[in-house]
Write an enzyme that holds these catalytic residues in place. Structure first.
Site, mmCIF file in Angstrom:
data_model
loop_
_atom_site.group_PDB
_atom_site.id
_atom_site.type_symbol
_atom_site.label_atom_id
_atom_site.label_comp_id
_atom_site.label_asym_id
_atom_site.label_seq_id
_atom_site.Cartn_x
_atom_site.Cartn_y
_atom_site.Cartn_z
ATOM 1 N N HIS A 27 -3.999 5.924 3.528
ATOM 2 C CA HIS A 27 -4.673 4.702 3.062
ATOM 3 C C HIS A 27 -4.026 3.444 3.654
ATOM 4 C CE1 HIS A 27 -5.838 1.747 -0.159
ATOM 5 N NE2 HIS A 27 -6.929 2.482 -0.238
ATOM 6 N N SER A 65 -11.431 -0.832 -0.771
ATOM 7 C CA SER A 65 -10.141 -0.811 -0.069
ATOM 8 C C SER A 65 -10.297 -1.152 1.398
ATOM 9 C CB SER A 65 -9.520 0.592 -0.126
ATOM 10 O OG SER A 65 -8.854 0.804 -1.323
ATOM 11 N N ASP A 69 0.834 -1.198 0.000
ATOM 12 C CA ASP A 69 0.000 0.000 0.000
ATOM 13 C C ASP A 69 0.872 1.253 0.000
ATOM 14 O OD1 ASP A 69 -2.340 1.808 0.723
ATOM 15 O OD2 ASP A 69 -3.304 -0.142 0.924
#
Length: 319
Positions: free
Chosen positions: A87, A246, A50
């Site tokens: 994220h 996600s 990520d």
């Protein structure tokens, strides 16, 4: 290998400074019931491919066993895995935030996290080569699970090869299905690597098990998990609620850590990738939603126990 791969776009619902609660998504997939059996993912290694991670976050720092940077952030320094987007930190928290110090808890609060930074910058984009190198690195590090909440429109043969090689080496590869959906089961939206058959592709639903309109539809969706208003960790010791496939994928990555740990103890041996996948699918509830949208159904870790209970009750009724 032109073009780029990006984090699956997400919506930030809110940022929060101080939290001490169990996220709804963790509850509805029945993770606490697995913890009650003494199963928290201990000795299972999960690679998070990520945007990096805030390795000093109090809910994460004890779970992180290492990492490597494959992007050009920080001059390409290999040990620079800072998260400039948020994220990756959020995904890591859903998988394995520690449950012993307030804050939140992840699905597998004793699993180990390997932070593999393959998306750079504040917008979270990367080259296919970075993702491929990250997958190969995770395999070399002998992880059990690779979690990827990223995707791109191009079917790149080298990416598929890297995924196939990971699976051949016994690694479970989990990927967010993508957020290009239109709520129509008949139109296909493909995001790679999620669209590869070898990958466990995860779509999104609300905690009430209603389909998220944005969740991609295609024949490779394996199951769905909570992906709306998901509370997890953010950089700078913060927390936040985000929405997207996600957020659904790391619920499955964490669940696989619990399942692998529990079932290998039960069988008293190592299980193959396909055996663990079969155990995952046993732990789903069918939904009244097309399979192109929901696959085998909703992640529900206690499904086998509840089936056994129902069978026992109906057996007693027929005696």
């Amino acid at each position: 290998m032109n073009g780029e791969i990006r984090l699956i776009p997400y919506v930030t619902n809110e940022q929060i400074m101080d939290v001490n609660e169990l996220p709804e998504g963790i509850k509805v997939i029945k993770a606490p019931e697995m913890w009650a059996k003494g199963v928290k993912g201990k000795n299972i290694k999960v690679a998070v491919l990520d945007t990096g991670c805030d390795t000093s976050h109090p809910d994460l720092k004890n779970q992180i066993i290492g990492g490597k940077n494959f992007t050009d952030d920080d001059g390409g320094k290999e040990d620079a895995i800072s998260d400039y987007n948020g994220h990756g930190t959020h995904v890591a928290g859903t998988i394995a935030a520690n449950d012993s110090n307030g804050g939140i808890a992840g699905v597998a609060p004793e699993a180990s996290l390997l932070i593999v930074k393959v998306l750079g910058g504040e917008n979270g984009s990367g080259q296919y080569e970075w993702i491929i190198n990250g997958i190969n690195y995770a395999v070399e590090q002998k992880v059990d699970i690779i979690s990827m909440s990223l995707g791109g429109p191009s079917d790149v043969p080298e990416l598929k090869e890297a995924v196939k090689n990971a699976v051949k080496n016994g690694v479970l590869v989990v990927c967010a299905a993508g957020n290009e959906g239109d709520g129509d089961e008949r139109t296909e939206e493909l995001s790679y690597p999620a669209a590869y058959n070898e990958v466990i592709a995860v779509g999104s639903v609300s905690v009430a098990r209603e389909l998220s309109e944005f969740s991609n539809a295609n024949k490779e969706i394996d199951l769905v998990a909570p992906g709306e208003n998901i509370l997890s960790t953010l950089p700078n010791k913060k927390y936040g609620k985000l929405t997207g496939t996600s957020m659904a994928a790391p619920h499955v990555s964490g669940a696989l850590a619990l399942i692998k740990s529990y079932e290998e103890e039960s069988f008293q041996r190592k299980l193959s990738e396909s055996e663990v996948f079969a155990q995952l699918i046993r732990r789903t509830l069918p939904l009244d939603i097309a399979k192109t949208l929901a696959g085998n159904g909703f992640l529900y870790l206690t499904a086998p126990d509840e089936l056994a209970e129902k069978a026992e009750q109906s057996h007693l009724l027929t005696l």
